[in-house]
Design an enzyme around this catalytic site. Structure first.
Site, PDB file in Angstrom:
ATOM      1  N   ASP A  83       0.833  -1.200   0.000  1.00  0.00           N
ATOM      2  CA  ASP A  83       0.000   0.000   0.000  1.00  0.00           C
ATOM      3  C   ASP A  83       0.876   1.262   0.000  1.00  0.00           C
ATOM      4  O   ASP A  83       1.786   1.388   0.815  1.00  0.00           O
ATOM      5  CB  ASP A  83      -0.874  -0.041   1.270  1.00  0.00           C
ATOM      6  CG  ASP A  83      -1.921   1.057   1.299  1.00  0.00           C
ATOM      7  OD1 ASP A  83      -2.378   1.484   0.222  1.00  0.00           O
ATOM      8  OD2 ASP A  83      -2.297   1.473   2.422  1.00  0.00           O
ATOM      9  N   GLY A 182      -6.527   9.325   7.306  1.00  0.00           N
ATOM     10  CA  GLY A 182      -6.580   9.630   8.730  1.00  0.00           C
ATOM     11  C   GLY A 182      -7.972  10.110   9.130  1.00  0.00           C
ATOM     12  O   GLY A 182      -8.954   9.761   8.507  1.00  0.00           O
ATOM     13  N   GLY A 210      -8.842   6.547   2.167  1.00  0.00           N
ATOM     14  CA  GLY A 210      -9.254   7.574   3.116  1.00  0.00           C
ATOM     15  C   GLY A 210     -10.721   7.460   3.509  1.00  0.00           C
ATOM     16  O   GLY A 210     -11.378   8.466   3.744  1.00  0.00           O
ATOM     17  N   SER A 212     -11.852   5.863   6.206  1.00  0.00           N
ATOM     18  CA  SER A 212     -12.055   5.830   7.657  1.00  0.00           C
ATOM     19  C   SER A 212     -12.814   7.101   8.008  1.00  0.00           C
ATOM     20  O   SER A 212     -12.517   8.150   7.466  1.00  0.00           O
ATOM     21  CB  SER A 212     -10.712   5.857   8.402  1.00  0.00           C
ATOM     22  OG  SER A 212     -10.077   4.616   8.323  1.00  0.00           O
ATOM     23  N   VAL A 232      -9.135   0.267   4.521  1.00  0.00           N
ATOM     24  CA  VAL A 232      -9.448   0.511   5.926  1.00  0.00           C
ATOM     25  C   VAL A 232      -8.153   0.429   6.732  1.00  0.00           C
ATOM     26  O   VAL A 232      -7.494  -0.609   6.745  1.00  0.00           O
ATOM     27  CB  VAL A 232     -10.444  -0.547   6.466  1.00  0.00           C
ATOM     28  CG1 VAL A 232     -10.837  -0.209   7.902  1.00  0.00           C
ATOM     29  CG2 VAL A 232     -11.679  -0.657   5.577  1.00  0.00           C
ATOM     30  N   ALA A 233      -7.786   1.533   7.373  1.00  0.00           N
ATOM     31  CA  ALA A 233      -6.541   1.533   8.154  1.00  0.00           C
ATOM     32  C   ALA A 233      -6.772   2.146   9.533  1.00  0.00           C
ATOM     33  O   ALA A 233      -6.819   1.450  10.540  1.00  0.00           O
ATOM     34  CB  ALA A 233      -5.443   2.279   7.412  1.00  0.00           C
ATOM     35  N   THR A 234      -6.970   3.452   9.561  1.00  0.00           N
ATOM     36  CA  THR A 234      -7.115   4.169  10.838  1.00  0.00           C
ATOM     37  C   THR A 234      -8.250   3.583  11.688  1.00  0.00           C
ATOM     38  O   THR A 234      -8.124   3.467  12.908  1.00  0.00           O
ATOM     39  CB  THR A 234      -7.384   5.662  10.560  1.00  0.00           C
ATOM     40  OG1 THR A 234      -6.406   6.127   9.629  1.00  0.00           O
ATOM     41  CG2 THR A 234      -7.302   6.491  11.815  1.00  0.00           C
TER      42      THR A 234
HETATM   43 ZN   LIG Z   1      -4.385   5.334   1.040  1.00  0.00          ZN
END
Ligand SMILES: [Zn+2]
Length: 285
Positions: A83, A182, A210, A212, A232-234
């Site tokens: 990523d 974020g 982005g 989230s 999906v990260a944050t």
């Molecule tokens: Zn990204």
């Protein structure tokens, strides 16, 4: 399926059927376990994603090995994805050791240089049956060490997107339609008209970064308009960490990772379940 896959078939199928494949940013054994176990329970295809600093932290070989074990154990499509990589040599190296999907993020370059970089990665990746995602336009916010001034964030131009995909031969395209990496400062506003136009002009699956903090109904609408992969990260990191913090607060003497990681995993699992439902990828396999 039994082996780690590229994103080619899973995204094409999602595009055809009108859902999105969730891509979860994982960091270690525990987060990877939560994602693959939950995806398997829900019969959802899944993409395991790692940013350059994650791959460095956990070591690419470990991530690939764990993903291979999951792929052999669970009969769902599992892809392992790089990523937001910017360094072409790094991408080539990780494809060599078994990654089947990569995002080359040259979105901060000008149009011509972005094309040149993406094309080089596509030419390499396709020789190894790996897939490539690129980004055109820019998102606001922060992804790892990459900071984009929100005012400089530029949306994807539909005509440029068409040209970009045709010249590069890229397999999927991340679009900038108003999301930010974020957490948001204000209420996110997504440019759905722009997304429709891009979808009409571009054949490859489209990707939403982005997401989230974007309300579920807006994400669902974006999927209905052609988004086939949602990152999906944050949204995963915060509940995991909060649950571990709470555990330590209640058990200040705790020192067994098997115990203090468990509430983090449980909290993260709920989010993974929820995101799979939002993506509409449940019971597809
Ligand atoms: Zn990204």
């Amino acid at each position: 399926m039994n082996e780690v896959l590229s994103t080619r078939d899973m995204l094409k199928r999602a595009q055809k059927c009108g859902y999105a494949v969730p891509a979860f940013n994982i960091h270690n054994l525990e987060t990877l376990q939560v994602v693959v176990e939950t995806a398997n329970e829900m019969r959802s295809p899944v993409i395991l994603a790692g940013t350059p600093s994650t791959i460095e932290y956990a070591e690419g070989e470990n991530i690939v090995s764990m993903a291979k074990v999951a792929a052999s154990k669970y009969n769902i499509p599992i892809a392992v994805h790089l990523d937001h990589f910017e360094n072409i040599d790094d991408i080539k190296h990780y494809i060599d050791i078994g990654f089947k999907s990569a995002m080359i993020d040259a979105s901060h370059e000008n149009f011509e240089d972005n094309i040149k970089k993406v094309k080089e990665v596509v030419d390499y990746a396709h020789r190894y049956d790996a897939t490539v995602e690129a980004e055109l336009g820019r998102l606001g916010g922060q992804e790892d060490d990459l900071v984009v001034d929100e005012k400089d964030a530029m949306y994807t131009n539909p005509d440029s997107a068409k040209e970009f995909v045709e010249i590069t031969g890229v397999d999927s395209l991340a679009v900038a339609i108003g999301t930010a990496h974020g957490l948001y400062k204000g209420e996110p506003k997504l440019d759905f008209e722009r997304l429709k136009e891009i979808r009409a002009k571009v054949e490859v699956p489209l990707v939403l970064h982005g997401a989230s903090d974007v309300p579920d109904d807006l994400v669902k609408k974006a999927i209905s308009l052609g988004i086939c992969k949602v990152n999906v990260a944050t949204d995963l990191k915060i509940p995991f960490s909060d649950a571990v913090k709470k555990y330590f607060k209640e058990n200040p003497e705790a020192n067994d990772p098997r115990k203090y990681m468990t509430p983090g995993k449980e909290a993260m699992k709920k989010i993974v379940q929820h995101k799979i439902k939002v993506c509409g990828s449940e019971n597809r396999y």
